[in-house]
Design an enzyme around this catalytic site. Structure first.
Site, PDB file in Angstrom:
ATOM      1  N   CYS A 281       8.387 -91.613  43.782  1.00 15.00           N
ATOM      2  CA  CYS A 281       8.724 -92.253  42.508  1.00 15.00           C
ATOM      3  C   CYS A 281       9.089 -91.173  41.500  1.00 15.00           C
ATOM      4  O   CYS A 281       8.632 -90.039  41.604  1.00 15.00           O
ATOM      5  CB  CYS A 281       7.498 -93.045  42.029  1.00 15.00           C
ATOM      6  SG  CYS A 281       7.633 -93.776  40.395  1.00 15.00           S
ATOM      7  N   GLY A 282       9.884 -91.527  40.519  1.00 17.17           N
ATOM      8  CA  GLY A 282      10.204 -90.586  39.453  1.00 17.17           C
ATOM      9  C   GLY A 282       8.966 -90.131  38.691  1.00 17.17           C
ATOM     10  O   GLY A 282       8.958 -89.060  38.085  1.00 17.17           O
TER      11      GLY A 282
END
Length: 161
Positions: A37-38
């Protein structure tokens, strides 16, 4: 009266049952996590927070979840190794869970009812949503994924004192 969070049973990353009451008298930061995930670099900030305050009574609990963009596809061993190797995570990690929908874990059902999100929504919007629980097991606040772990220092200090 026992706080509603304490009777809830969760499974640690090795699949063993853990009763939330084990964290009684601690300030708890509960986070739904993902490895791809970012926001995944927040693991580093969460670990720093844990190291800074664990001796004073903070515990961080990471709950991997694959419900957002399928960003946590690994099994528990892969998740554990990823977190340890890439971010030096030593705070407790748990088995992968659902945080929304029909199979939402009872812990997250309680958290979402206790601290609603934007526009009073209960549903979790993305990975790295954070819930802060006081020493008595009361859910104090819900924080969005964009809230950096280091932004919680002031409130954690207050809850620990």
């Amino acid at each position: 009266m026992t706080a509603a969070i304490y009777p809830i049973i969760v499974k640690d990353i090795q699949g063993k049952d853990v009763v939330m009451e084990d964290f009684k008298d601690k300030v708890i930061l509960i986070v739904n996590t993902a490895s791809k995930c970012g926001f995944t670099p927040q693991y580093k900030g969460l670990e720093a927070l844990y190291q800074q305050y664990k001796d004073r009574g903070l515990v961080i609990l990471g709950f991997p979840c694959n419900q957002f963009g399928k960003q946590e596809q690994g099994n528990e061993d892969e998740i554990s190794q990823f977190c340890e190797l890439n971010f030096g995570v030593t705070f407790p990690l748990f088995s992968k869970i659902d945080v929304n929908g029909a199979n939402s874990h009872p812990l997250y059902q309680h958290l979402k009812k206790s601290a609603k999100g934007l526009l009073a929504s209960e549903s979790i919007k993305w990975n790295f949503t954070k819930f802060l629980v006081d020493k008595q097991g009361n859910v104090i606040e819900r924080y969005s994924p964009t809230t950096k772990p280091e932004d919680l220092n002031v409130i954690i200090e207050k809850l620990l004192s």
